[in-house]
Each structure stands twice: as C-alpha cells, then as structure tokens.
Motif scaffolding. Structure first.
Motif, PDB file in Angstrom:
ATOM      1  N   PRO A 120      -5.126  25.856  18.281  1.00 43.39           N
ATOM      2  CA  PRO A 120      -5.691  25.187  19.150  1.00 43.39           C
ATOM      3  C   PRO A 120      -6.550  24.222  18.842  1.00 43.39           C
ATOM      4  N   ASP A 121      -6.980  24.190  17.350  1.00 43.37           N
ATOM      5  CA  ASP A 121      -7.934  22.989  16.896  1.00 43.37           C
ATOM      6  C   ASP A 121      -7.068  22.081  15.962  1.00 43.37           C
ATOM      7  N   ALA A 122      -5.797  21.979  15.987  1.00 36.50           N
ATOM      8  CA  ALA A 122      -5.155  21.417  15.027  1.00 36.50           C
ATOM      9  C   ALA A 122      -5.614  20.153  15.222  1.00 36.50           C
ATOM     10  N   PRO A 123      -5.481  19.220  14.061  1.00 35.52           N
ATOM     11  CA  PRO A 123      -6.126  17.863  13.868  1.00 35.52           C
ATOM     12  C   PRO A 123      -5.187  16.964  14.678  1.00 35.52           C
ATOM     13  N   THR A 124      -5.779  15.741  15.381  1.00 36.99           N
ATOM     14  CA  THR A 124      -4.920  14.696  15.827  1.00 36.99           C
ATOM     15  C   THR A 124      -5.077  13.655  14.691  1.00 36.99           C
ATOM     16  N   LEU A 125      -4.251  12.555  15.164  1.00 37.19           N
ATOM     17  CA  LEU A 125      -4.273  11.455  14.177  1.00 37.19           C
ATOM     18  C   LEU A 125      -5.689  10.838  13.946  1.00 37.19           C
ATOM     19  N   GLU A 126      -6.577  11.017  14.994  1.00 39.05           N
ATOM     20  CA  GLU A 126      -8.030  10.512  14.964  1.00 39.05           C
ATOM     21  C   GLU A 126      -8.887  11.018  14.078  1.00 39.05           C
ATOM     22  N   ASN A 127      -8.551  12.652  14.141  1.00 41.05           N
ATOM     23  CA  ASN A 127      -9.455  13.279  13.210  1.00 41.05           C
ATOM     24  C   ASN A 127      -9.239  13.720  12.003  1.00 41.05           C
ATOM     25  N   THR A 128      -8.010  13.132  11.409  1.00 45.66           N
ATOM     26  CA  THR A 128      -7.553  13.590  10.192  1.00 45.66           C
ATOM     27  C   THR A 128      -7.869  12.360   9.444  1.00 45.66           C
ATOM     28  N   GLY A 129      -8.160  11.206   9.842  1.00 46.31           N
ATOM     29  CA  GLY A 129      -8.535   9.942   9.129  1.00 46.31           C
ATOM     30  C   GLY A 129      -7.220   9.340   8.702  1.00 46.31           C
ATOM     31  N   ALA A 130      -6.337   9.635   9.315  1.00 41.17           N
ATOM     32  CA  ALA A 130      -4.933   8.802   8.874  1.00 41.17           C
ATOM     33  C   ALA A 130      -5.038   7.624   9.597  1.00 41.17           C
ATOM     34  N   THR A 158       0.823  15.701   9.673  1.00 41.04           N
ATOM     35  CA  THR A 158       0.097  14.637  10.245  1.00 41.04           C
ATOM     36  C   THR A 158      -0.121  13.442   9.341  1.00 41.04           C
ATOM     37  N   VAL A 159      -0.872  13.801   8.574  1.00 44.81           N
ATOM     38  CA  VAL A 159      -1.564  12.924   7.540  1.00 44.81           C
ATOM     39  C   VAL A 159      -0.312  12.384   6.618  1.00 44.81           C
ATOM     40  N   GLY A 160       0.592  13.144   6.205  1.00 45.76           N
ATOM     41  CA  GLY A 160       1.604  12.760   5.447  1.00 45.76           C
ATOM     42  C   GLY A 160       2.634  11.898   6.002  1.00 45.76           C
ATOM     43  N   LEU A 161       2.921  12.164   7.182  1.00 43.17           N
ATOM     44  CA  LEU A 161       4.037  11.523   7.903  1.00 43.17           C
ATOM     45  C   LEU A 161       3.268  10.190   8.495  1.00 43.17           C
ATOM     46  N   SER A 162       2.179  10.136   8.666  1.00 44.07           N
ATOM     47  CA  SER A 162       1.432   8.876   9.080  1.00 44.07           C
ATOM     48  C   SER A 162       1.441   8.005   8.102  1.00 44.07           C
ATOM     49  N   ASP A 163       1.106   8.512   6.920  1.00 51.63           N
ATOM     50  CA  ASP A 163       1.001   7.587   5.749  1.00 51.63           C
ATOM     51  C   ASP A 163       2.662   6.995   5.348  1.00 51.63           C
ATOM     52  N   LEU A 164       3.321   7.786   5.407  1.00 56.10           N
ATOM     53  CA  LEU A 164       4.900   7.465   5.107  1.00 56.10           C
ATOM     54  C   LEU A 164       5.218   6.465   6.193  1.00 56.10           C
ATOM     55  N   GLN A 172       0.772  -1.175  -0.019  1.00 54.11           N
ATOM     56  CA  GLN A 172      -0.024   0.109  -0.101  1.00 54.11           C
ATOM     57  C   GLN A 172       0.856   1.326  -0.202  1.00 54.11           C
ATOM     58  N   LEU A 173       0.819   1.895  -1.132  1.00 54.39           N
ATOM     59  CA  LEU A 173       2.123   2.893  -1.286  1.00 54.39           C
ATOM     60  C   LEU A 173       1.598   4.225  -0.808  1.00 54.39           C
ATOM     61  N   PRO A 174       2.465   5.171  -0.477  1.00 50.03           N
ATOM     62  CA  PRO A 174       1.984   6.321   0.241  1.00 50.03           C
ATOM     63  C   PRO A 174       1.353   7.071  -0.938  1.00 50.03           C
ATOM     64  N   ASP A 175       0.298   8.102  -0.335  1.00 51.06           N
ATOM     65  CA  ASP A 175      -0.391   8.603  -1.570  1.00 51.06           C
ATOM     66  C   ASP A 175      -0.562  10.109  -1.082  1.00 51.06           C
ATOM     67  N   PRO A 176       0.610  10.762  -1.712  1.00 56.12           N
ATOM     68  CA  PRO A 176       0.733  12.407  -1.500  1.00 56.12           C
ATOM     69  C   PRO A 176      -0.340  13.000  -2.257  1.00 56.12           C
ATOM     70  N   GLU A 177      -0.904  12.626  -2.938  1.00 52.89           N
ATOM     71  CA  GLU A 177      -2.414  13.076  -3.593  1.00 52.89           C
ATOM     72  C   GLU A 177      -3.237  13.506  -2.309  1.00 52.89           C
ATOM     73  N   GLU A 178      -3.594  12.552  -1.513  1.00 56.27           N
ATOM     74  CA  GLU A 178      -4.490  12.549  -0.313  1.00 56.27           C
ATOM     75  C   GLU A 178      -3.733  13.493   0.445  1.00 56.27           C
TER      76      GLU A 178
END
Length: 205
Positions: free
Chosen positions: A192-202, A88-94, A70-76
């Motif tokens: 203050p409302d920066a996303p966590t891993l949970e609410n980014t969908g990563a 958060t999303v990008g590094l989690s994917d990588l 399952q390759l990283p998806d930079p478009e996402e």
C-alpha cells in the motif's frame, strides 16, 4: 617530440570522433574504414596505423561514447530492498539512459550481428547483471523462470523503444506498466505504501 606526440594524439582522437559520428548516424554495419578516414581527414593507412583491427577501433569508439553518458548505476538500485521500489528505481535509471542515448543505441542493437563478438558478449553480460540486481530484491519463492523472463523483457532496450518511441509513452508511464507486469506475473503484490517515482529519488527523463 612534444608537438609530434600532440599531432598523433589529435589524429587518434579525430579517427575516434569520426567513428562515433558514423556509428550514431549510419550504424556500425554501414561504417567503413574508408568512410572513417574521409570524415577524419586522414588516409585508410593512417586509420590502420592507429587501430590494428575493427575490434580495437570499435572498442575505442564505444569507450569514448560511454564516457560522455550518464550510465545506469545498479549499485544505487541495490540500496532499495523492496522489489517494487527497486524495479521503479532501476527501470527509471535504465529508461533514462535509453532515451538519452537512443540515436546511438538503436543503431548498435539494430546492427547487432555486425558488432565484434567481445562487445556482444559484454552487452549481454551487462544486461544479465542488470536483471540479476533486480532479481535479488524478490523473495526466493518468487525467483522462477517467469520472473527472470519478464525482468529480461523489462530491461531490454527494444522494450523501452516500443513503449516510448513507437507508442509515445513517457518514461514514467513505461516504468509503471513494466513494474505492474513484472510483479503481477509472479504474484508479488505492491505494498500500500509502495514508492512512486517521486519518493524514490529516481530521475525523471
């Protein structure tokens, strides 16, 4: 003719499978044509009949292994416009990709100097693209050599391996550490409302 074609195709795939197995166990630097031939149950001449040189064989091996990942998806990643969120999303994917493919990737990067030049260039270009996708989320005023350097460090396979494999961090903790390092290095404060891993969908590891 059909049976002959099937036999040739089967031999071709056995050679690729043998190369993938050896690259993932002893590494490219210690993988020989003789070793591939022995593992595939063919002669060295047969290997050369299917693959004219090491680059052709490595390319087939790489393509086959990548097709199973399952390759990283930079478009996402690009769908997320806020810097911390995209990080958060990008590094989690990588980091998920690195953990899933660790057995192969550690040998590929360890044997870097043994890889065909084309494949070294491809990997460097891929990492540059990953860095640039993350960089684009930051305001122009923050795009400087310090940001570029810390982003490059963050997306490195060896950074993930040091944090997670060598020092036992989870992927989530490693992502949080690197996001903090990168945003702090360039003075970008987390909202203050920066996303966590949970609410980014990563995806979690």
């Amino acid at each position: 003719m059909s049976k002959r074609t099937e036999q040739i195709s089967g031999t071709h795939q056995r050679i690729i499978d043998a190369a993938v197995t050896l690259h993932g166990s002893v590494g490219p630097a210690r993988t020989t044509i003789a070793g591939i031939a022995e593992k595939a149950g063919v002669t060295r001449l047969t290997v050369y009949r299917h693959f004219s040189d090491d680059e052709a064989l490595f390319s087939a091996c790489s393509s086959h292994w990548l097709s199973q990942q399952q390759l990283p998806d930079p478009e996402e990643w690009s769908r997320h416009t806020e810097p911390h969120e995209r990080l958060t999303v990008g590094l989690s994917d990588l980091y998920r990709f690195y953990r899933d493919g660790d057995a192969m990737l550690v040998r590929i990067y360890r044997d870097w100097d043994s890889l065909p030049q084309k494949h070294r260039s491809d990997l460097e270009s891929r990492n540059t693209h990953f860095r640039d996708v993350l960089l684009e989320a930051f305001p122009e005023r923050n795009r400087n050599p310090r940001l570029s350097a810390t982003l490059s460090h963050g997306i490195s396979f060896w950074t993930w391996r040091s944090l997670c494999h060598d020092n036992g961090l989870s992927n989530d903790d490693a992502v949080e550490v690197m996001c903090t390092l990168i945003t702090t290095a360039v003075g970008v404060k987390e909202r203050p409302d920066a996303p966590t891993l949970e609410n980014t969908g990563a995806r979690r590891p």
